[in-house]
Write an enzyme that holds these catalytic residues in place. Structure first.
Site, PDB file in Angstrom:
ATOM      1  N   SER A 155       0.857  -0.814  -0.079  1.00  0.00           N
ATOM      2  CA  SER A 155       0.475  -0.287  -0.267  1.00  0.00           C
ATOM      3  C   SER A 155       0.759   0.830   0.004  1.00  0.00           C
ATOM      4  CB  SER A 155      -0.948  -0.255   1.403  1.00  0.00           C
ATOM      5  OG  SER A 155      -1.620   1.293   1.348  1.00  0.00           O
ATOM      6  N   TYR A 168      -2.917  -1.727  10.496  1.00  0.00           N
ATOM      7  CA  TYR A 168      -2.651  -1.445   9.009  1.00  0.00           C
ATOM      8  C   TYR A 168      -1.086  -0.937   8.284  1.00  0.00           C
ATOM      9  CZ  TYR A 168      -3.793  -1.095   4.117  1.00  0.00           C
ATOM     10  OH  TYR A 168      -4.022  -0.579   2.360  1.00  0.00           O
TER      11      TYR A 168
HETATM   12  P1  NAD Z   1     -11.667  -5.718  -0.526  1.00  0.00           P
HETATM   13  O1  NAD Z   1     -11.887  -6.020   1.224  1.00  0.00           O
HETATM   14  O2  NAD Z   1     -12.323  -5.792  -1.183  1.00  0.00           O
HETATM   15  O3  NAD Z   1     -10.401  -7.458  -0.824  1.00  0.00           O
HETATM   16  C1  NAD Z   1      -9.842  -7.792   0.594  1.00  0.00           C
HETATM   17  C2  NAD Z   1      -9.863  -9.431   0.042  1.00  0.00           C
HETATM   18  O4  NAD Z   1      -8.693 -10.802   1.325  1.00  0.00           O
HETATM   19  C3  NAD Z   1     -11.024 -10.070  -0.008  1.00  0.00           C
HETATM   20  O5  NAD Z   1     -10.877 -10.618  -0.930  1.00  0.00           O
HETATM   21  C4  NAD Z   1     -11.333 -11.161   1.313  1.00  0.00           C
HETATM   22  O6  NAD Z   1     -11.654 -11.953   1.931  1.00  0.00           O
HETATM   23  C5  NAD Z   1      -9.170 -11.064   1.644  1.00  0.00           C
HETATM   24  N1  NAD Z   1      -9.306 -11.036   2.889  1.00  0.00           N
HETATM   25  C6  NAD Z   1      -9.794 -10.398   4.325  1.00  0.00           C
HETATM   26  N2  NAD Z   1      -8.773 -11.487   5.165  1.00  0.00           N
HETATM   27  C7  NAD Z   1      -8.857 -12.924   4.732  1.00  0.00           C
HETATM   28  C8  NAD Z   1      -8.422 -13.750   5.823  1.00  0.00           C
HETATM   29  N3  NAD Z   1      -7.908 -13.827   6.708  1.00  0.00           N
HETATM   30  N4  NAD Z   1      -8.151 -14.575   4.176  1.00  0.00           N
HETATM   31  C9  NAD Z   1      -8.736 -14.706   3.026  1.00  0.00           C
HETATM   32  N5  NAD Z   1      -8.662 -13.661   2.419  1.00  0.00           N
HETATM   33  C10 NAD Z   1      -8.690 -12.338   3.241  1.00  0.00           C
HETATM   34  O7  NAD Z   1     -10.299  -4.772  -0.788  1.00  0.00           O
HETATM   35  P2  NAD Z   1      -9.044  -4.337  -1.781  1.00  0.00           P
HETATM   36  O8  NAD Z   1      -9.090  -3.179  -1.580  1.00  0.00           O
HETATM   37  O9  NAD Z   1      -9.320  -5.687  -2.677  1.00  0.00           O
HETATM   38  O10 NAD Z   1      -7.675  -5.027  -0.985  1.00  0.00           O
HETATM   39  C11 NAD Z   1      -6.620  -6.060  -1.836  1.00  0.00           C
HETATM   40  C12 NAD Z   1      -5.107  -5.657  -1.443  1.00  0.00           C
HETATM   41  O11 NAD Z   1      -4.674  -4.270  -1.337  1.00  0.00           O
HETATM   42  C13 NAD Z   1      -5.430  -5.654   0.489  1.00  0.00           C
HETATM   43  O12 NAD Z   1      -4.012  -6.076   0.639  1.00  0.00           O
HETATM   44  C14 NAD Z   1      -5.482  -3.555   0.843  1.00  0.00           C
HETATM   45  O13 NAD Z   1      -5.124  -3.616   2.070  1.00  0.00           O
HETATM   46  C15 NAD Z   1      -4.439  -3.955  -0.512  1.00  0.00           C
HETATM   47  N6  NAD Z   1      -4.691  -1.773  -0.290  1.00  0.00           N
HETATM   48  C16 NAD Z   1      -6.057  -1.729  -1.045  1.00  0.00           C
HETATM   49  C17 NAD Z   1      -6.274  -0.094  -1.173  1.00  0.00           C
HETATM   50  C18 NAD Z   1      -7.398   0.160  -1.494  1.00  0.00           C
HETATM   51  O14 NAD Z   1      -7.437   1.255  -1.629  1.00  0.00           O
HETATM   52  N7  NAD Z   1      -8.413  -0.360  -1.921  1.00  0.00           N
HETATM   53  C19 NAD Z   1      -5.064   0.368  -1.189  1.00  0.00           C
HETATM   54  C20 NAD Z   1      -3.590   0.196  -0.974  1.00  0.00           C
HETATM   55  C21 NAD Z   1      -4.037  -1.140  -0.620  1.00  0.00           C
END
Ligand code: NAD
Length: 273
Positions: A155, A168
């Protein structure tokens, strides 16, 4: 992209958001994809149903593109689940070439009120989960004496502090040295390890602001390119880093953030003129 077709890929947290877009993109590029979803007893029924609905949708899109894929259950907070997920993936796909450590969660609290349980949950899923999945993948690559690629979905908060999201920000800070240390340790054995650092991205994780025009404008006002990113943009960079086009890149985190890590407040000079 070169070097992706027929590769076996495991995407954790593949049922929504960025993970789903990554799974779909790998499928479209001709890879075989193991889509991880979580099935934890702590989950509410509604959440559960949404996860399965998303997986079905994701699976259908991949099938349309002609790639083979499987669905694999694991809560990445659980070591036994991760082992079983890896065994299933290797058995069903015939091996593993690429691991995408994408699963992640966040929780908000004033840091002086943050409980051990809240802290541990985020660190266990985001940092320890990524380590354990990487460890199992590397064991497989070494046992098979073959090259491999690992991507850690970090991130911008690997760099940018995030008040009220302490665990986080700490977990994403940890990802930097997970990426760098593993990259250095295994470079000589053909294993590349890189990170992707998304900025604000339109996914369910950001439900709090994506559908609220006022909050969204506030978020996007911080971004030099003037808009949030899409899951597909994160997926494109992820697949690139796994491809032969990126064969000479290891130990790096590529920020895909519309310029968010460029200290946007410094857009206009303020201290030297
Ligand atoms: P999201 O909530 O749509 O996806 C997160 C996924 O992780 C979901 O499919 C959820 O089921 C899965 N998950 C959560 N806990 C879990 C566990 N214990 N075991 C297995 N799966 C698990 O959100 P996203 O935005 O797609 O996030 C994906 C990644 O991107 C994350 O690591 C997040 O930190 C990172 N990220 C997202 C953003 C953003 O702005 N959306 C920014 C920076 C980083």
């Amino acid at each position: 992209m070169n070097g992706i077709r027929d590769k076996n890929v495991l995407v954790t947290g593949g049922s929504s958001g960025i993970g789903q877009a990554i799974a779909v993109r790998f499928g479209l590029e001709g890879a075989n994809v193991a889509i991880n979803y979580r099935k934890g007893e702590e989950e509410a029924e509604a959440t559960h149903a949404q996860i399965y609905a998303a997986i079905e949708e994701c699976g259908r899109q991949i099938e349309t593109a002609g790639a083979r894929h499987i669905l694999v259950q694991a809560d990445v907070a659980k070591e036994d689940d991760i082992r079983t997920m890896m065994e299933t993936t290797v058995r069903e796909l015939g091996g593993l070439d690429i691991l995408i450590n994408n699963a992640g969660i966040q929780s908000a609290a004033d840091s002086h009120e943050l409980t051990v349980e809240q802290y541990d949950r985020v660190m266990t899923v985001n940092a320890r989960g990524a380590f354990l999945c990487a460890r199992e993948a590397i064991r497989h690559f070494l046992a098979e004496r073959k090259p491999g690629v690992i991507i850690n979905m970090s991130s911008v908060h690997q760099l940018i502090p995030k008040p009220r999201f302490l665990s986080y920000a700490m977990s994403k800070g940890a990802m930097q040295n997970l990426t760098r240390s593993l990259a250095l340790e295994y470079a000589g054995r053909g294993i590349r390890v890189n990170g992707v650092g998304p900025g604000a991205t339109v996914t369910p994780m950001n439900q709090a602001w994506i559908d609220d025009p006022e909050k969204r404008a506030q978020v996007e006002g911080h971004i030099p390119l003037g808009r949030a990113g899409t899951a597909e943009e994160m997926a494109a960079v992820t697949v690139f880093l796994c491809s032969d086009e990126a064969a000479y890149i290891t130990g790096q985190t590529l920020f895909v953030d519309g310029g968010l890590t460029l200290f946007p407040d410094f857009r206009s000079a303020w201290s030297s003129e």
